[in-house]
Design an enzyme around this catalytic site. Structure first.
Site, PDB file in Angstrom:
ATOM      1  N   LYS A  62       0.830  -1.193   0.000  1.00 37.37           N
ATOM      2  CA  LYS A  62       0.000   0.000   0.000  1.00 37.37           C
ATOM      3  C   LYS A  62       0.868   1.247   0.000  1.00 37.37           C
ATOM      4  CE  LYS A  62      -2.885  -2.533   3.198  1.00 37.37           C
ATOM      5  NZ  LYS A  62      -3.219  -2.653   4.636  1.00 37.37           N
ATOM      6  N   GLY A  63       2.152   1.035   0.286  1.00 39.52           N
ATOM      7  CA  GLY A  63       3.047   2.162   0.561  1.00 39.52           C
ATOM      8  C   GLY A  63       3.186   3.169  -0.557  1.00 39.52           C
ATOM      9  N   ASP A 135      14.811  -1.058  -0.440  1.00 44.98           N
ATOM     10  CA  ASP A 135      15.563  -1.381   0.769  1.00 44.98           C
ATOM     11  C   ASP A 135      16.550  -2.506   0.430  1.00 44.98           C
ATOM     12  OD1 ASP A 135      16.208  -1.386   3.484  1.00 44.98           O
ATOM     13  OD2 ASP A 135      14.558  -2.683   4.042  1.00 44.98           O
ATOM     14  N   PHE A 184      14.639   3.731   9.967  1.00 46.34           N
ATOM     15  CA  PHE A 184      13.271   3.317   9.677  1.00 46.34           C
ATOM     16  C   PHE A 184      12.406   4.571   9.545  1.00 46.34           C
ATOM     17  CE2 PHE A 184       9.048   1.659  10.185  1.00 46.34           C
ATOM     18  CZ  PHE A 184       9.114   0.507   9.424  1.00 46.34           C
ATOM     19  N   ARG A 197       0.823   6.188   7.841  1.00 49.84           N
ATOM     20  CA  ARG A 197       0.859   6.360   6.384  1.00 49.84           C
ATOM     21  C   ARG A 197       0.393   7.756   5.975  1.00 49.84           C
ATOM     22  NH1 ARG A 197       1.772   1.391   3.880  1.00 49.84           N
ATOM     23  NH2 ARG A 197       0.835  -0.437   4.821  1.00 49.84           N
TER      24      ARG A 197
HETATM   25  P1  IMP Z   1      12.780  -4.614   0.137  1.00 47.86           P
HETATM   26  O1  IMP Z   1      12.166  -5.794  -0.498  1.00 47.86           O
HETATM   27  O2  IMP Z   1      13.652  -4.973   1.315  1.00 47.86           O
HETATM   28  O3  IMP Z   1      13.481  -3.666  -0.811  1.00 47.86           O
HETATM   29  O4  IMP Z   1      11.639  -3.878   0.882  1.00 47.86           O
HETATM   30  C1  IMP Z   1      10.843  -2.946   0.346  1.00 47.86           C
HETATM   31  C2  IMP Z   1       9.643  -2.799   1.255  1.00 47.86           C
HETATM   32  O5  IMP Z   1       9.989  -2.855   2.654  1.00 47.86           O
HETATM   33  C3  IMP Z   1       9.045  -1.448   1.034  1.00 47.86           C
HETATM   34  O6  IMP Z   1       8.100  -1.492   0.023  1.00 47.86           O
HETATM   35  C4  IMP Z   1       8.430  -1.157   2.374  1.00 47.86           C
HETATM   36  O7  IMP Z   1       7.132  -1.702   2.404  1.00 47.86           O
HETATM   37  C5  IMP Z   1       9.285  -1.875   3.376  1.00 47.86           C
HETATM   38  N1  IMP Z   1      10.243  -0.965   4.038  1.00 47.86           N
HETATM   39  C6  IMP Z   1      11.575  -0.958   3.907  1.00 47.86           C
HETATM   40  N2  IMP Z   1      12.134   0.015   4.648  1.00 47.86           N
HETATM   41  C7  IMP Z   1      11.107   0.662   5.245  1.00 47.86           C
HETATM   42  C8  IMP Z   1      11.042   1.803   6.141  1.00 47.86           C
HETATM   43  O8  IMP Z   1      12.039   2.428   6.517  1.00 47.86           O
HETATM   44  N3  IMP Z   1       9.795   2.165   6.530  1.00 47.86           N
HETATM   45  C9  IMP Z   1       8.667   1.513   6.134  1.00 47.86           C
HETATM   46  N4  IMP Z   1       8.690   0.475   5.293  1.00 47.86           N
HETATM   47  C10 IMP Z   1       9.905   0.045   4.857  1.00 47.86           C
HETATM   48 MG    MG Z   2       6.238  -1.063  -0.099  1.00 58.68          MG
END
Ligand code: IMP
Ligand code: MG
Length: 207
Positions: A62-63, A135, A184, A197
């Site tokens: 949803k982000g 991330d 974070f 959000r």
């Molecule tokens: P990845 O697969 O590790 O690149 O993660 C991406 C997802 O992790 C993002 O779409 C977010 O939903 C979540 N995420 C990573 N870091 C954060 C943060 O600092 N705050 C909130 N959500 C995060």
């Molecule tokens: Mg996300």
């Protein structure tokens, strides 16, 4: 260099807003004005790159919902929206850390699972995958593989935030808002346990 002229993070000093008062450990990292300037620049770049063509924005639920809605309104092209949903098994809080923001542990596979597929065929379309934050890269590496399987005409990634120091999978954004440190963050679509959000600014949640 001013923060909004560059996608690299710079420390800034902003007053604590009303909504943050009483929330321990919440401080603004990127203000709504910085975000708006940067998103406008990203929109201009997409408009320029796809001049005369149409694009499909695919938001990661949803982000990315708030980022997508702002970015799409800065793009002067014929555009449609779609949304895709994923859940990650590779980014799980340990049971004892569940209430701590950003507490993660990694499994060996980094498995990502689809919870909602796109509603339309992307074959032959100009696809822009829109994500809130890059991330480890596990989510976007998975989605890139999946969406390239649709045989789009062009495929690009637009990510508002990037934490390059956390990368496990080698995936990069074609359009990037800000590169940030390993903190974070919440707000502007990003959550902690589904909260925050709707904060208009991007804030570090440290407690
Ligand atoms: P990845 O697969 O590790 O690149 O993660 C991406 C997802 O992790 C993002 O779409 C977010 O939903 C979540 N995420 C990573 N870091 C954060 C943060 O600092 N705050 C909130 N959500 C995060
Ligand atoms: Mg996300």
């Amino acid at each position: 260099m001013l923060p909004f002229l560059c996608c690299t993070f710079h420390f800034s000093c902003f007053p604590i807003p009303d909504y943050a008062i009483g929330v321990p450990g919440l401080e603004i990292l990127l203000s709504r004005d910085q975000i708006a300037h940067r998103v406008a620049d990203m929109g201009d770049q997409i408009t320029h790159d796809f001049s005369g063509e149409s694009v499909v924005f695919v938001g990661v639920l949803k982000g990315a919902a708030i980022f997508l809605s702002d970015l799409a309104r800065q793009v002067q092209l014929d555009a449609t929206f779609d949304f895709i949903g994923v859940t990650s098994y590779g980014n799980r809080p340990k049971p004892e850390d569940e209430t701590k923001p950003g507490a993660t542990t990694w499994d060996s596979t980094g498995e990502v699972r689809l919870t909602k597929d796109v509603d339309q065929s992307l074959r032959g379309k100009n696809v822009i995958l829109v994500e809130d934050i890059l991330d480890t890269g596990l989510t976007l590496a998975y989605l890139k593989r999946l969406l390239l399987g649709h045989d789009p005409r062009a495929f690009r990634i637009a990510a508002l935030l990037d934490k390059p120091s956390r990368r496990i999978q080698p995936v990069e954004a074609d359009y990037l808002g800000f590169s940030i440190p390993d903190k974070f963050v919440v707000g502007y679509g990003l959550d902690h346990a589904e909260r925050y959000r709707n904060l208009p600014d991007i804030c570090i949640l440290s407690e």
